[in-house]
Design a protein around this motif. Structure first.
Motif, PDB file in Angstrom:
ATOM      1  N   ALA A 141       0.823  -1.207   0.000  1.00  0.00           N
ATOM      2  CA  ALA A 141       0.000   0.000   0.000  1.00  0.00           C
ATOM      3  C   ALA A 141       0.856   1.256   0.000  1.00  0.00           C
ATOM      4  N   VAL A 142       2.084   1.144   0.467  1.00  0.00           N
ATOM      5  CA  VAL A 142       3.026   2.269   0.510  1.00  0.00           C
ATOM      6  C   VAL A 142       4.379   1.746   0.059  1.00  0.00           C
ATOM      7  N   PRO A 143       5.271   2.638  -0.395  1.00  0.00           N
ATOM      8  CA  PRO A 143       6.627   2.173  -0.704  1.00  0.00           C
ATOM      9  C   PRO A 143       7.350   1.765   0.580  1.00  0.00           C
ATOM     10  N   ARG A 176      16.702   4.670   0.713  1.00  0.00           N
ATOM     11  CA  ARG A 176      15.874   5.593  -0.044  1.00  0.00           C
ATOM     12  C   ARG A 176      14.444   5.083  -0.183  1.00  0.00           C
ATOM     13  N   VAL A 177      13.512   5.998  -0.422  1.00  0.00           N
ATOM     14  CA  VAL A 177      12.092   5.663  -0.591  1.00  0.00           C
ATOM     15  C   VAL A 177      11.936   4.558  -1.639  1.00  0.00           C
ATOM     16  N   GLY A 178      11.181   3.503  -1.280  1.00  0.00           N
ATOM     17  CA  GLY A 178      10.896   2.429  -2.225  1.00  0.00           C
ATOM     18  C   GLY A 178      12.049   1.517  -2.543  1.00  0.00           C
ATOM     19  N   GLU A 179      13.138   1.640  -1.807  1.00  0.00           N
ATOM     20  CA  GLU A 179      14.313   0.813  -2.079  1.00  0.00           C
ATOM     21  C   GLU A 179      13.991  -0.672  -1.991  1.00  0.00           C
ATOM     22  N   ASP A 180      13.134  -1.053  -1.038  1.00  0.00           N
ATOM     23  CA  ASP A 180      12.749  -2.459  -0.887  1.00  0.00           C
ATOM     24  C   ASP A 180      11.484  -2.795  -1.658  1.00  0.00           C
ATOM     25  N   VAL A 226       3.385 -10.746  -1.392  1.00  0.00           N
ATOM     26  CA  VAL A 226       3.223 -12.193  -1.296  1.00  0.00           C
ATOM     27  C   VAL A 226       2.177 -12.631  -2.322  1.00  0.00           C
ATOM     28  N   PRO A 227       2.405 -13.717  -3.046  1.00  0.00           N
ATOM     29  CA  PRO A 227       1.408 -14.178  -4.012  1.00  0.00           C
ATOM     30  C   PRO A 227       0.242 -14.890  -3.341  1.00  0.00           C
ATOM     31  N   ALA A 228      -0.851 -15.028  -4.063  1.00  0.00           N
ATOM     32  CA  ALA A 228      -1.988 -15.816  -3.583  1.00  0.00           C
ATOM     33  C   ALA A 228      -1.543 -17.262  -3.375  1.00  0.00           C
ATOM     34  N   GLY A 229      -2.202 -17.934  -2.439  1.00  0.00           N
ATOM     35  CA  GLY A 229      -1.888 -19.328  -2.171  1.00  0.00           C
ATOM     36  C   GLY A 229      -0.899 -19.542  -1.050  1.00  0.00           C
ATOM     37  N   ARG A 230      -0.236 -18.468  -0.599  1.00  0.00           N
ATOM     38  CA  ARG A 230       0.697 -18.602   0.507  1.00  0.00           C
ATOM     39  C   ARG A 230      -0.042 -18.604   1.840  1.00  0.00           C
ATOM     40  N   THR A 231       0.446 -19.406   2.779  1.00  0.00           N
ATOM     41  CA  THR A 231      -0.086 -19.377   4.133  1.00  0.00           C
ATOM     42  C   THR A 231       0.450 -18.140   4.855  1.00  0.00           C
ATOM     43  N   VAL A 232      -0.425 -17.483   5.597  1.00  0.00           N
ATOM     44  CA  VAL A 232      -0.013 -16.284   6.333  1.00  0.00           C
ATOM     45  C   VAL A 232       0.758 -16.718   7.573  1.00  0.00           C
ATOM     46  N   THR A 233       2.068 -16.630   7.494  1.00  0.00           N
ATOM     47  CA  THR A 233       2.934 -16.883   8.638  1.00  0.00           C
ATOM     48  C   THR A 233       3.195 -15.558   9.352  1.00  0.00           C
ATOM     49  N   ALA A 234       3.896 -15.625  10.472  1.00  0.00           N
ATOM     50  CA  ALA A 234       4.252 -14.391  11.169  1.00  0.00           C
ATOM     51  C   ALA A 234       5.121 -13.499  10.285  1.00  0.00           C
ATOM     52  N   THR A 235       6.006 -14.105   9.493  1.00  0.00           N
ATOM     53  CA  THR A 235       6.872 -13.326   8.605  1.00  0.00           C
ATOM     54  C   THR A 235       6.065 -12.681   7.488  1.00  0.00           C
ATOM     55  N   VAL A 236       5.130 -13.431   6.912  1.00  0.00           N
ATOM     56  CA  VAL A 236       4.263 -12.870   5.864  1.00  0.00           C
ATOM     57  C   VAL A 236       3.458 -11.703   6.424  1.00  0.00           C
ATOM     58  N   ALA A 285       3.581  -7.753   5.240  1.00  0.00           N
ATOM     59  CA  ALA A 285       2.380  -7.044   4.790  1.00  0.00           C
ATOM     60  C   ALA A 285       2.173  -5.762   5.589  1.00  0.00           C
ATOM     61  N   VAL A 286       2.334  -5.846   6.901  1.00  0.00           N
ATOM     62  CA  VAL A 286       2.171  -4.656   7.745  1.00  0.00           C
ATOM     63  C   VAL A 286       3.223  -3.610   7.396  1.00  0.00           C
ATOM     64  N   GLN A 287       4.455  -4.050   7.178  1.00  0.00           N
ATOM     65  CA  GLN A 287       5.518  -3.124   6.805  1.00  0.00           C
ATOM     66  C   GLN A 287       5.170  -2.376   5.520  1.00  0.00           C
ATOM     67  N   ALA A 288       4.435  -3.039   4.626  1.00  0.00           N
ATOM     68  CA  ALA A 288       4.049  -2.432   3.353  1.00  0.00           C
ATOM     69  C   ALA A 288       2.727  -1.671   3.450  1.00  0.00           C
ATOM     70  N   GLY A 289       2.251  -1.437   4.672  1.00  0.00           N
ATOM     71  CA  GLY A 289       1.057  -0.630   4.874  1.00  0.00           C
ATOM     72  C   GLY A 289      -0.253  -1.359   4.679  1.00  0.00           C
TER      73      GLY A 289
END
Length: 391
Positions: A56-58, A140-144, A152-162, A166-170
């Motif tokens: 959702a954000v860089p 820098r902004v958006g470096e990662d 994460v693609p569809a079909g992945r199990t939501v682990t703590a790392t996933v 996701a939270v880091q990406a807003g």
């Protein structure tokens, strides 16, 4: 080479039912995933993503310091004009020859060319001296990843790392398949749920096993009931409002076994009705007209464990949206009493050695093992076989 035997009993008592591999495939491939629903990221742990997660954000969302030190502009020495820590706003644009003390993760002021780490500089009063290295130590902004980038693609199990990514990406919500719910019906007049068994009694050993298999497969055991051997009680209990009903016992054709008759009354569709394996032959998988599923486990605990890994676990995987690949295989060594027209399921260690010592009822060998190995009639010592990890 150690010996194996094709038991004499197998020559006149052939297993009745479909092939084990066919039963497993039907439990995995017949159902469809449950509906997907929005879920807050951290509450979706263990569930499967029904659509991709995009940023959702860089990341990072602003230019930030990668080291503790001084953010500086132009050539040195630099005059320190302030301090910026994580979570705080810094001064405006830096002029050449100036800098600010800065903490890791803090926003870097406009005009800053690099962060000079503490260990690479010296400060006297307001003046900082040092030599800039090849790295700027600025993220820098958006470096990662820019906004809109796939996290994460569809079909992945939501682990703590996933979830953390996701939270880091807003991202605040994800679309995940609903977690399948399970009711366990433990049948039998002889079953007790607490205390030492008396003559003719046995302790319920299914609740923990079914709960563990359900949890590992991404489901939720929401109700557990003990039923006497009574057809009316079983008939009423099948109205449980969960996606899956697991029945332990009542799976054969004896006077106290009512499940088959009750399911026929309910016009259930049988997908698996007996499997050519030992132990675990009288297991079954049926679908009620309203779309709920019934898994029938033999009443003997080890046989029930075999059935839970054969039918319940793959069923729950698919209902929860999990895509499973081929079952793992490993070389198996030791002695086993094979079935002429079916498979023998034996406890093994991770190195493939067979653990002996239990029949269809006993769990001691399984408790000393790491997995179950599915041995076909043609297996010989050292051949690879499908293995199922124990819960």
């Amino acid at each position: 080479m150690q010996s194996f035997t094709l038991g004499a009993a197998a020559s006149h008592r052939h297993p009745v039912g479909m092939a084990w591999s066919r039963a497993y495939d039907l439990a995995r491939d017949t159902p469809r995933p449950l509906p997907a629903e929005p879920a807050e990221v951290n509450s979706a742990l263990g569930r499967v993503l029904a659509e991709p997660v995009c940023a959702a954000v860089p990341v990072p969302a602003f230019d930030c310091a990668a080291m503790d030190g001084y953010a500086v502009a132009g050539p040195g020495p630099w005059t320190v004009i302030g301090r910026v820590l994580a979570g705080a706003a810094g001064p405006g644009e830096l002029a050449a020859g100036t800098g600010v003390e800065i903490g890791t993760g803090a926003p870097v002021p406009d005009g800053a060319e690099a962060v000079l780490p503490y260990e690479d500089c010296r400060r006297e009063g307001a003046i900082v001296t040092g030599r800039l290295g090849p790295r700027s130590h600025i993220r820098r902004v958006g470096e990662d990843g820019p906004a809109g980038d796939l996290v994460v693609p569809a079909g992945r199990t939501v682990t703590a790392t996933v979830a953390a990514a996701a939270v880091q990406a807003g991202v605040e919500q994800v679309l995940a398949y609903r977690r399948p719910t399970v009711t366990l019906l433990v049948t039998g007049d002889e079953v007790i749920t607490a205390g030492l068994p008396g003559p003719g009694q046995v302790r319920d050993s299914f609740t923990g096993l079914v709960g563990a298999v359900t949890s590992r497969a991404g489901g939720e055991l929401t109700e557990r009931r003990h039923l006497r051997d009574d057809a009316a009680l079983l008939r009423d209990a099948l109205d449980a409002g969960t996606d899956v009903i697991v029945v332990s016992g009542s799976s054969s054709r004896g006077a106290a076994d009512h499940l088959h008759a009750v399911l026929e009354e309910r016009r259930a569709t049988w997908h698996v009705r007996g499997v050519a394996c030992r132990p675990g032959h009288p297991q079954g998988l049926a679908e009620l007209p309203d779309g709920r599923w019934v898994v029938s486990l033999p009443g003997n605990p080890y046989a029930g464990l075999v059935a839970a890994l054969t039918l319940l676990e793959p069923l729950l995987h698919t209902l929860g949206g999990r895509v499973t690949g081929p079952l793992p295989r490993r070389p198996v060594t030791g002695a086993a009493r094979l079935m002429r027209d079916g498979v023998r399921v034996v406890p093994v260690l991770w190195d493939g050695r067979i653990v002996g010592g239990s029949g269809a009822a006993g769990l001691r060998a399984a408790a000393a093992a790491d997995a179950l190995a599915v041995l076909p009639a043609g297996w010989i010592d050292g051949d690879a076989a499908v293995t199922l990890a124990l819960p």
